[in-house]
Design a protein around this motif. Structure first.
Motif, PDB file in Angstrom:
ATOM      1  N   GLU A  98       0.832  -1.205   0.000  1.00  6.45           N
ATOM      2  CA  GLU A  98       0.000   0.000   0.000  1.00  6.45           C
ATOM      3  C   GLU A  98       0.867   1.256   0.000  1.00  6.45           C
ATOM      4  N   LEU A  99       1.911   1.264   0.830  1.00  6.10           N
ATOM      5  CA  LEU A  99       2.772   2.441   0.898  1.00  6.10           C
ATOM      6  C   LEU A  99       3.501   2.669  -0.420  1.00  6.10           C
ATOM      7  N   ALA A 100       3.994   1.603  -1.027  1.00 10.52           N
ATOM      8  CA  ALA A 100       4.676   1.742  -2.308  1.00 10.52           C
ATOM      9  C   ALA A 100       3.734   2.345  -3.355  1.00 10.52           C
ATOM     10  N   SER A 101       2.504   1.892  -3.381  1.00 18.60           N
ATOM     11  CA  SER A 101       1.540   2.416  -4.354  1.00 18.60           C
ATOM     12  C   SER A 101       1.271   3.897  -4.115  1.00 18.60           C
ATOM     13  N   ARG A 102       1.155   4.276  -2.870  1.00 20.83           N
ATOM     14  CA  ARG A 102       0.848   5.673  -2.575  1.00 20.83           C
ATOM     15  C   ARG A 102       2.029   6.586  -2.891  1.00 20.83           C
ATOM     16  N   ILE A 103       3.243   6.116  -2.626  1.00 22.58           N
ATOM     17  CA  ILE A 103       4.424   6.915  -2.972  1.00 22.58           C
ATOM     18  C   ILE A 103       4.544   7.038  -4.489  1.00 22.58           C
ATOM     19  N   ALA A 104       4.318   5.945  -5.195  1.00 22.52           N
ATOM     20  CA  ALA A 104       4.371   5.989  -6.658  1.00 22.52           C
ATOM     21  C   ALA A 104       3.306   6.932  -7.221  1.00 22.52           C
ATOM     22  N   ASP A 105       2.140   7.000  -6.590  1.00 26.36           N
ATOM     23  CA  ASP A 105       1.094   7.918  -7.031  1.00 26.36           C
ATOM     24  C   ASP A 105       1.513   9.377  -6.864  1.00 26.36           C
ATOM     25  N   LEU A 106       2.312   9.659  -5.837  1.00 31.15           N
ATOM     26  CA  LEU A 106       2.800  11.021  -5.612  1.00 31.15           C
ATOM     27  C   LEU A 106       3.890  11.415  -6.598  1.00 31.15           C
TER      28      LEU A 106
END
Length: 448
Positions: A98-106
Protein backbone atom coordinates in the motif's frame (compact mmCIF):
# COMPACT_ATOMS: atom_id res chain seq x y z
CA UNK A 1 4.76 35.75 18.31
CA UNK A 2 6.85 34.23 21.08
CA UNK A 3 5.53 31.11 22.78
CA UNK A 4 4.61 31.82 26.42
CA UNK A 5 3.72 28.28 27.51
CA UNK A 6 5.51 27.06 30.64
CA UNK A 7 8.69 24.97 30.35
CA UNK A 8 8.60 21.23 30.87
CA UNK A 9 10.16 19.68 33.96
CA UNK A 10 13.78 18.65 33.77
CA UNK A 11 14.68 14.99 33.18
CA UNK A 12 17.54 12.86 34.45
CA UNK A 13 20.79 12.89 32.48
CA UNK A 14 23.43 10.12 32.61
CA UNK A 15 26.48 10.96 34.69
CA UNK A 16 28.83 9.59 32.02
CA UNK A 17 28.57 10.54 28.34
CA UNK A 18 31.79 8.80 27.28
CA UNK A 19 30.41 5.52 25.93
CA UNK A 20 28.34 7.03 23.10
CA UNK A 21 30.51 7.90 20.08
CA UNK A 22 28.21 10.35 18.30
CA UNK A 23 27.90 10.59 14.49
CA UNK A 24 28.92 13.74 12.60
CA UNK A 25 29.56 15.44 15.95
CA UNK A 26 32.52 17.19 17.57
CA UNK A 27 32.37 14.70 20.45
CA UNK A 28 34.85 16.35 22.83
CA UNK A 29 33.27 19.77 22.47
CA UNK A 30 29.75 18.33 22.77
CA UNK A 31 30.49 16.48 26.00
CA UNK A 32 31.88 19.65 27.58
CA UNK A 33 28.69 21.55 26.71
CA UNK A 34 25.97 19.04 25.73
CA UNK A 35 22.94 19.90 23.65
CA UNK A 36 20.55 17.28 25.05
CA UNK A 37 16.91 16.91 24.04
CA UNK A 38 14.13 15.24 26.02
CA UNK A 39 10.94 15.79 24.06
CA UNK A 40 9.27 17.44 21.08
CA UNK A 41 5.86 18.71 20.03
CA UNK A 42 4.72 20.53 16.91
CA UNK A 43 7.35 23.25 16.20
CA UNK A 44 9.43 22.76 19.33
CA UNK A 45 11.94 20.56 21.09
CA UNK A 46 12.28 20.42 24.86
CA UNK A 47 15.68 20.26 26.48
CA UNK A 48 16.59 18.06 29.44
CA UNK A 49 16.48 21.15 31.67
CA UNK A 50 12.95 21.98 30.52
CA UNK A 51 13.58 24.77 28.00
CA UNK A 52 11.48 25.06 24.85
CA UNK A 53 13.51 25.27 21.62
CA UNK A 54 11.92 26.32 18.33
CA UNK A 55 12.91 23.87 15.61
CA UNK A 56 14.20 25.65 12.50
CA UNK A 57 15.70 22.43 11.14
CA UNK A 58 12.76 19.97 11.02
CA UNK A 59 14.96 17.77 13.18
CA UNK A 60 17.39 16.93 10.39
CA UNK A 61 15.27 17.73 7.33
CA UNK A 62 12.91 14.96 8.54
CA UNK A 63 9.93 16.22 10.51
CA UNK A 64 8.02 18.05 7.80
CA UNK A 65 4.71 17.66 9.64
CA UNK A 66 6.16 18.81 12.97
CA UNK A 67 6.76 16.76 16.07
CA UNK A 68 4.69 14.50 18.25
CA UNK A 69 1.98 13.74 15.71
CA UNK A 70 -0.43 11.45 17.52
CA UNK A 71 -1.65 9.81 14.27
CA UNK A 72 1.84 8.54 13.54
CA UNK A 73 2.57 7.41 17.09
CA UNK A 74 -0.75 5.56 17.29
CA UNK A 75 -0.16 3.86 13.94
CA UNK A 76 3.25 2.66 15.07
CA UNK A 77 1.84 1.39 18.36
CA UNK A 78 -0.99 -0.51 16.71
CA UNK A 79 1.37 -2.06 14.20
CA UNK A 80 3.85 -3.10 16.91
CA UNK A 81 1.09 -4.99 18.70
CA UNK A 82 -0.24 -6.64 15.54
CA UNK A 83 3.04 -7.47 13.75
CA UNK A 84 6.39 -6.33 15.09
CA UNK A 85 8.61 -7.77 12.35
CA UNK A 86 8.26 -9.74 9.15
CA UNK A 87 11.12 -10.96 6.94
CA UNK A 88 11.24 -8.88 3.75
CA UNK A 89 13.00 -11.59 1.73
CA UNK A 90 10.42 -13.93 0.13
CA UNK A 91 7.64 -12.64 2.44
CA UNK A 92 5.62 -9.44 2.44
CA UNK A 93 3.13 -7.37 4.41
CA UNK A 94 0.09 -5.56 2.98
CA UNK A 95 1.25 -2.20 4.33
CA UNK A 96 4.43 -2.29 2.24
CA UNK A 97 2.47 -2.71 -0.99
CA UNK A 98 0.00 0.00 0.00
CA UNK A 99 2.77 2.44 0.90
CA UNK A 100 4.68 1.74 -2.31
CA UNK A 101 1.54 2.42 -4.35
CA UNK A 102 0.85 5.67 -2.58
CA UNK A 103 4.42 6.92 -2.97
CA UNK A 104 4.37 5.99 -6.66
CA UNK A 105 1.09 7.92 -7.03
CA UNK A 106 2.80 11.02 -5.61
CA UNK A 107 5.79 10.69 -7.94
CA UNK A 108 5.93 11.88 -11.56
CA UNK A 109 4.34 9.49 -14.05
CA UNK A 110 6.72 6.72 -15.00
CA UNK A 111 8.33 6.28 -11.59
CA UNK A 112 5.99 3.44 -10.68
CA UNK A 113 8.08 1.01 -8.64
CA UNK A 114 9.53 1.40 -5.14
CA UNK A 115 12.43 -0.50 -3.60
CA UNK A 116 12.44 0.06 0.18
CA UNK A 117 15.45 0.41 2.45
CA UNK A 118 16.09 2.21 5.74
CA UNK A 119 17.90 5.49 5.11
CA UNK A 120 19.03 7.95 2.51
CA UNK A 121 22.49 6.41 2.53
CA UNK A 122 21.06 2.99 1.71
CA UNK A 123 18.80 4.53 -0.91
CA UNK A 124 21.75 6.09 -2.72
CA UNK A 125 23.76 2.86 -2.69
CA UNK A 126 20.67 0.93 -3.82
CA UNK A 127 20.10 3.24 -6.78
CA UNK A 128 23.74 3.02 -7.83
CA UNK A 129 23.67 -0.78 -7.67
CA UNK A 130 20.44 -0.93 -9.67
CA UNK A 131 22.05 1.28 -12.32
CA UNK A 132 25.08 -0.99 -12.63
CA UNK A 133 22.95 -4.14 -12.73
CA UNK A 134 20.57 -2.64 -15.31
CA UNK A 135 23.37 -2.00 -17.76
CA UNK A 136 24.70 -5.52 -17.21
CA UNK A 137 21.28 -6.94 -18.06
CA UNK A 138 21.14 -4.81 -21.19
CA UNK A 139 24.45 -6.15 -22.45
CA UNK A 140 26.31 -2.92 -21.67
CA UNK A 141 28.56 -4.21 -18.92
CA UNK A 142 31.22 -1.65 -19.78
CA UNK A 143 28.99 1.00 -18.20
CA UNK A 144 30.48 0.92 -14.70
CA UNK A 145 31.48 4.55 -14.14
CA UNK A 146 29.42 6.64 -11.71
CA UNK A 147 29.28 10.43 -11.83
CA UNK A 148 28.49 12.59 -8.82
CA UNK A 149 28.97 16.30 -8.23
CA UNK A 150 31.33 18.42 -6.17
CA UNK A 151 29.68 19.49 -2.89
CA UNK A 152 27.07 16.76 -3.36
CA UNK A 153 25.95 14.57 -0.47
CA UNK A 154 24.55 11.08 -0.98
CA UNK A 155 24.94 9.54 2.44
CA UNK A 156 27.77 7.60 4.01
CA UNK A 157 27.78 4.20 2.31
CA UNK A 158 30.78 3.45 0.14
CA UNK A 159 28.80 4.20 -3.00
CA UNK A 160 27.26 7.40 -1.70
CA UNK A 161 30.55 8.61 -0.23
CA UNK A 162 32.33 7.89 -3.51
CA UNK A 163 29.92 9.92 -5.65
CA UNK A 164 29.56 12.55 -2.92
CA UNK A 165 31.66 15.66 -3.24
CA UNK A 166 32.03 17.10 0.27
CA UNK A 167 35.77 16.93 0.90
CA UNK A 168 35.71 16.31 4.66
CA UNK A 169 33.34 13.36 4.17
CA UNK A 170 35.76 11.68 1.77
CA UNK A 171 39.32 12.38 2.80
CA UNK A 172 39.59 9.90 5.68
CA UNK A 173 38.55 6.90 3.63
CA UNK A 174 41.14 6.43 0.92
CA UNK A 175 40.28 5.82 -2.70
CA UNK A 176 36.72 4.58 -2.09
CA UNK A 177 35.07 3.15 -5.25
CA UNK A 178 37.12 3.15 -8.43
CA UNK A 179 35.82 4.67 -11.65
CA UNK A 180 34.00 7.65 -10.13
CA UNK A 181 34.14 11.22 -11.43
CA UNK A 182 32.43 14.47 -10.48
CA UNK A 183 30.64 17.34 -12.15
CA UNK A 184 31.49 20.80 -10.84
CA UNK A 185 29.34 22.39 -8.16
CA UNK A 186 26.66 24.74 -9.44
CA UNK A 187 27.52 27.64 -7.10
CA UNK A 188 29.22 30.88 -8.10
CA UNK A 189 28.84 33.51 -5.40
CA UNK A 190 29.96 36.37 -7.63
CA UNK A 191 27.04 35.76 -9.99
CA UNK A 192 24.43 34.15 -7.72
CA UNK A 193 24.67 35.89 -4.35
CA UNK A 194 21.43 36.58 -2.48
CA UNK A 195 19.27 34.58 -4.89
CA UNK A 196 15.67 33.77 -4.08
CA UNK A 197 14.75 30.45 -5.60
CA UNK A 198 16.70 29.06 -8.53
CA UNK A 199 19.63 31.28 -9.62
CA UNK A 200 19.41 32.75 -13.11
CA UNK A 201 23.07 31.94 -13.71
CA UNK A 202 24.51 28.45 -13.88
CA UNK A 203 22.63 26.20 -16.32
CA UNK A 204 25.87 25.80 -18.28
CA UNK A 205 27.45 23.84 -15.43
CA UNK A 206 25.50 20.84 -16.76
CA UNK A 207 27.50 20.99 -19.98
CA UNK A 208 30.52 19.71 -18.05
CA UNK A 209 28.93 16.29 -18.39
CA UNK A 210 29.76 16.43 -22.11
CA UNK A 211 33.40 16.93 -21.16
CA UNK A 212 33.31 13.85 -18.92
CA UNK A 213 31.66 11.86 -21.69
CA UNK A 214 34.44 12.92 -24.05
CA UNK A 215 37.06 12.06 -21.45
CA UNK A 216 35.79 8.62 -20.43
CA UNK A 217 33.51 7.58 -23.28
CA UNK A 218 29.73 7.34 -22.97
CA UNK A 219 29.94 3.54 -23.10
CA UNK A 220 31.72 3.51 -19.71
CA UNK A 221 29.26 5.70 -17.78
CA UNK A 222 26.38 4.05 -15.94
CA UNK A 223 24.71 6.90 -14.08
CA UNK A 224 24.80 10.49 -12.90
CA UNK A 225 23.45 11.27 -9.43
CA UNK A 226 22.64 14.80 -8.24
CA UNK A 227 20.51 16.54 -5.64
CA UNK A 228 17.97 18.98 -7.11
CA UNK A 229 19.01 21.17 -4.19
CA UNK A 230 22.32 20.37 -2.52
CA UNK A 231 21.20 20.60 1.10
CA UNK A 232 23.89 19.21 3.37
CA UNK A 233 26.60 21.39 1.83
CA UNK A 234 24.69 24.55 2.73
CA UNK A 235 21.59 24.89 0.50
CA UNK A 236 22.60 25.24 -3.17
CA UNK A 237 19.48 25.35 -5.37
CA UNK A 238 19.86 24.10 -8.93
CA UNK A 239 20.19 27.00 -11.41
CA UNK A 240 17.29 27.57 -13.80
CA UNK A 241 17.48 25.09 -16.67
CA UNK A 242 20.34 23.08 -15.15
CA UNK A 243 18.41 19.90 -14.41
CA UNK A 244 16.66 19.90 -17.79
CA UNK A 245 20.01 20.27 -19.53
CA UNK A 246 21.43 17.41 -17.48
CA UNK A 247 18.47 15.26 -18.48
CA UNK A 248 19.02 16.06 -22.17
CA UNK A 249 22.70 15.10 -22.03
CA UNK A 250 22.13 11.86 -20.12
CA UNK A 251 19.39 10.76 -22.52
CA UNK A 252 21.58 11.59 -25.50
CA UNK A 253 24.31 9.26 -24.24
CA UNK A 254 22.23 6.47 -22.68
CA UNK A 255 23.26 7.41 -19.13
CA UNK A 256 20.83 6.95 -16.25
CA UNK A 257 19.93 10.05 -14.23
CA UNK A 258 19.30 9.67 -10.50
CA UNK A 259 17.77 12.46 -8.39
CA UNK A 260 18.68 12.26 -4.71
CA UNK A 261 15.52 13.65 -3.10
CA UNK A 262 16.20 12.49 0.44
CA UNK A 263 16.00 16.16 1.50
CA UNK A 264 13.83 17.68 -1.23
CA UNK A 265 11.15 14.98 -1.18
CA UNK A 266 7.80 15.29 0.61
CA UNK A 267 7.13 18.98 0.39
CA UNK A 268 10.39 20.74 1.19
CA UNK A 269 10.30 22.63 -2.13
CA UNK A 270 6.52 22.91 -2.28
CA UNK A 271 5.89 19.69 -4.23
CA UNK A 272 5.83 16.00 -3.40
CA UNK A 273 9.18 15.76 -5.19
CA UNK A 274 11.46 18.37 -6.72
CA UNK A 275 11.30 16.48 -10.02
CA UNK A 276 7.76 17.81 -10.34
CA UNK A 277 8.82 21.37 -9.52
CA UNK A 278 11.45 21.30 -12.24
CA UNK A 279 9.50 19.30 -14.82
CA UNK A 280 12.27 16.70 -15.17
CA UNK A 281 11.73 12.94 -15.07
CA UNK A 282 14.79 11.10 -13.77
CA UNK A 283 15.33 7.38 -14.21
CA UNK A 284 15.47 6.85 -10.46
CA UNK A 285 14.66 8.98 -7.44
CA UNK A 286 15.81 8.33 -3.89
CA UNK A 287 13.84 9.32 -0.80
CA UNK A 288 13.94 8.96 3.00
CA UNK A 289 13.56 11.40 5.93
CA UNK A 290 10.12 12.96 5.31
CA UNK A 291 8.49 9.70 4.21
CA UNK A 292 7.88 8.79 7.87
CA UNK A 293 8.19 12.33 9.28
CA UNK A 294 11.35 11.05 10.97
CA UNK A 295 9.34 8.79 13.28
CA UNK A 296 10.90 5.55 11.99
CA UNK A 297 13.89 4.82 9.75
CA UNK A 298 12.90 4.33 6.13
CA UNK A 299 14.24 5.10 2.69
CA UNK A 300 13.65 3.94 -0.82
CA UNK A 301 14.20 4.27 -4.54
CA UNK A 302 11.53 5.10 -7.09
CA UNK A 303 12.38 3.36 -10.37
CA UNK A 304 11.15 3.85 -13.93
CA UNK A 305 9.17 1.03 -15.53
CA UNK A 306 11.83 0.38 -18.16
CA UNK A 307 14.45 -0.28 -15.51
CA UNK A 308 12.21 -2.42 -13.30
CA UNK A 309 10.92 -4.46 -16.23
CA UNK A 310 14.44 -5.24 -17.45
CA UNK A 311 14.94 -7.30 -14.28
CA UNK A 312 11.69 -9.24 -14.69
CA UNK A 313 13.15 -11.93 -16.94
CA UNK A 314 14.52 -15.43 -16.52
CA UNK A 315 12.93 -18.22 -14.45
CA UNK A 316 10.13 -16.91 -12.23
CA UNK A 317 11.43 -18.75 -9.17
CA UNK A 318 14.79 -16.94 -9.30
CA UNK A 319 15.59 -13.73 -7.40
CA UNK A 320 15.73 -10.91 -9.94
CA UNK A 321 17.84 -8.44 -7.88
CA UNK A 322 20.21 -9.83 -5.26
CA UNK A 323 20.00 -6.80 -3.00
CA UNK A 324 18.05 -5.79 0.10
CA UNK A 325 18.17 -5.19 3.83
CA UNK A 326 16.94 -7.05 6.91
CA UNK A 327 14.69 -4.13 7.77
CA UNK A 328 13.47 -3.21 4.28
CA UNK A 329 9.77 -2.24 4.47
CA UNK A 330 9.76 -2.78 8.23
CA UNK A 331 6.18 -3.00 9.54
CA UNK A 332 6.59 -0.09 11.97
CA UNK A 333 8.16 2.10 9.30
CA UNK A 334 5.38 1.26 6.85
CA UNK A 335 2.77 2.18 9.46
CA UNK A 336 4.55 5.47 10.11
CA UNK A 337 4.81 6.18 6.38
CA UNK A 338 1.11 5.60 5.72
CA UNK A 339 0.09 7.82 8.63
CA UNK A 340 2.53 10.51 7.51
CA UNK A 341 1.17 10.55 3.97
CA UNK A 342 -2.33 10.92 5.42
CA UNK A 343 -1.22 14.05 7.30
CA UNK A 344 0.47 15.55 4.25
CA UNK A 345 -2.69 15.05 2.22
CA UNK A 346 -5.25 16.10 4.82
CA UNK A 347 -3.37 19.23 5.87
CA UNK A 348 -2.17 20.08 2.33
CA UNK A 349 1.33 20.64 3.66
CA UNK A 350 3.05 20.57 0.27
CA UNK A 351 0.76 23.31 -1.00
CA UNK A 352 1.22 25.17 2.27
CA UNK A 353 5.00 25.15 1.86
CA UNK A 354 4.70 26.55 -1.66
CA UNK A 355 2.39 29.29 -0.42
CA UNK A 356 4.83 30.32 2.31
CA UNK A 357 7.93 30.25 0.09
CA UNK A 358 7.96 33.93 -0.91
CA UNK A 359 7.25 35.20 2.61
CA UNK A 360 9.93 32.91 4.04
CA UNK A 361 12.44 34.15 1.46
CA UNK A 362 11.65 37.81 2.15
CA UNK A 363 12.01 37.30 5.89
CA UNK A 364 15.33 35.47 5.65
CA UNK A 365 16.76 37.95 3.13
CA UNK A 366 16.26 40.61 5.79
CA UNK A 367 19.35 39.12 7.49
CA UNK A 368 21.69 40.31 4.73
CA UNK A 369 22.39 43.49 6.70
CA UNK A 370 23.70 41.55 9.71
CA UNK A 371 27.46 41.40 10.36
CA UNK A 372 29.59 38.91 8.39
CA UNK A 373 26.72 37.72 6.18
CA UNK A 374 28.26 37.14 2.74
CA UNK A 375 25.39 35.32 1.01
CA UNK A 376 21.87 34.04 1.54
CA UNK A 377 20.12 31.45 -0.65
CA UNK A 378 16.48 30.39 -0.39
CA UNK A 379 14.29 27.86 -2.17
CA UNK A 380 11.08 26.31 -0.89
CA UNK A 381 11.09 26.39 2.91
CA UNK A 382 14.87 26.21 3.01
CA UNK A 383 17.60 28.80 3.42
CA UNK A 384 21.38 28.87 3.67
CA UNK A 385 23.11 31.85 5.29
CA UNK A 386 26.85 32.05 4.66
CA UNK A 387 28.95 33.75 7.32
CA UNK A 388 32.50 34.92 6.73
CA UNK A 389 34.93 32.50 8.42
CA UNK A 390 36.92 33.49 11.44
CA UNK A 391 40.60 34.11 10.91
CA UNK A 392 41.59 31.21 13.17
CA UNK A 393 39.71 28.55 11.24
CA UNK A 394 36.84 27.84 8.84
CA UNK A 395 33.76 26.38 10.46
CA UNK A 396 34.39 27.88 13.88
CA UNK A 397 31.97 30.78 13.47
CA UNK A 398 29.29 28.35 12.36
CA UNK A 399 29.99 26.05 15.31
CA UNK A 400 29.81 28.99 17.70
CA UNK A 401 26.50 29.89 16.08
CA UNK A 402 25.14 26.41 16.72
CA UNK A 403 25.96 26.74 20.41
CA UNK A 404 24.65 30.30 20.68
CA UNK A 405 21.38 29.26 19.05
CA UNK A 406 20.81 26.32 21.37
CA UNK A 407 22.14 27.58 24.69
CA UNK A 408 21.33 31.29 24.51
CA UNK A 409 18.48 31.76 22.02
CA UNK A 410 16.26 28.67 22.34
CA UNK A 411 16.70 27.86 18.67
CA UNK A 412 17.67 24.71 16.78
CA UNK A 413 19.29 25.20 13.39
CA UNK A 414 21.80 23.26 11.30
CA UNK A 415 25.29 24.30 10.33
CA UNK A 416 27.47 23.30 7.39
CA UNK A 417 30.87 24.83 7.99
CA UNK A 418 30.12 28.54 8.34
CA UNK A 419 26.67 28.25 6.77
CA UNK A 420 23.56 28.41 8.95
CA UNK A 421 20.79 26.32 7.41
CA UNK A 422 17.10 26.95 8.12
CA UNK A 423 14.67 24.17 7.18
CA UNK A 424 11.64 24.45 9.45
CA UNK A 425 8.75 22.00 9.53
CA UNK A 426 6.12 22.75 6.91
CA UNK A 427 3.63 23.58 9.67
CA UNK A 428 5.59 26.74 10.55
CA UNK A 429 3.44 29.88 10.83
CA UNK A 430 4.30 33.34 9.56
CA UNK A 431 4.74 34.49 13.17
CA UNK A 432 7.12 31.61 13.81
CA UNK A 433 9.10 32.47 10.69
CA UNK A 434 9.52 35.95 12.15
CA UNK A 435 10.55 34.50 15.50
CA UNK A 436 13.12 32.22 13.85
CA UNK A 437 14.62 35.06 11.82
CA UNK A 438 14.80 37.32 14.89
CA UNK A 439 16.63 34.60 16.80
CA UNK A 440 19.01 33.95 13.90
CA UNK A 441 19.85 37.67 13.84
CA UNK A 442 20.77 37.48 17.50
CA UNK A 443 22.95 34.44 16.83
CA UNK A 444 24.77 36.18 13.97
CA UNK A 445 25.47 39.20 16.17
CA UNK A 446 26.64 36.97 19.01
CA UNK A 447 29.32 35.36 16.82
CA UNK A 448 30.35 38.57 15.02
Amino acid sequence: MLDKSPPRPAVNVPNDLAAHWMPFTANRAFKKMPRLLAGAKDMHYFTVDGRKIIDAAAGMWCCNAGHGRSQIASAIGRQAEALDYAPPFQFGIPQAFELASRIADLAPDGLDHVFFCNSGSEAADTALKIALAYHQLNGQGTRTRLIGRERGYHGVGFGGTSVGGIVNNRKMFGTLLAGVDHLPATYDRDKQAFSKGEPEYGAHFADELERLVNLHGASTIAAVIVEPMAGSTGVLPAPKGYLKRLREITQKHGILLIFDEVITGFGRLGYAFAAERYGVLPDMLTFAKGVTNGAAPMGGVLVRDTIHDAFMSGPEHMVELTHGYTYSAHPLACAAGLATLDIYREEKLFERALGLEAKFADAVMGLRKEPNVVDIRTVGLTAGIDLAPLADGPGKRGFNGLNSAFHDNDLMLRVAGDTLALTPPLIVTEDQIGEIVDKVAKVIRAVA
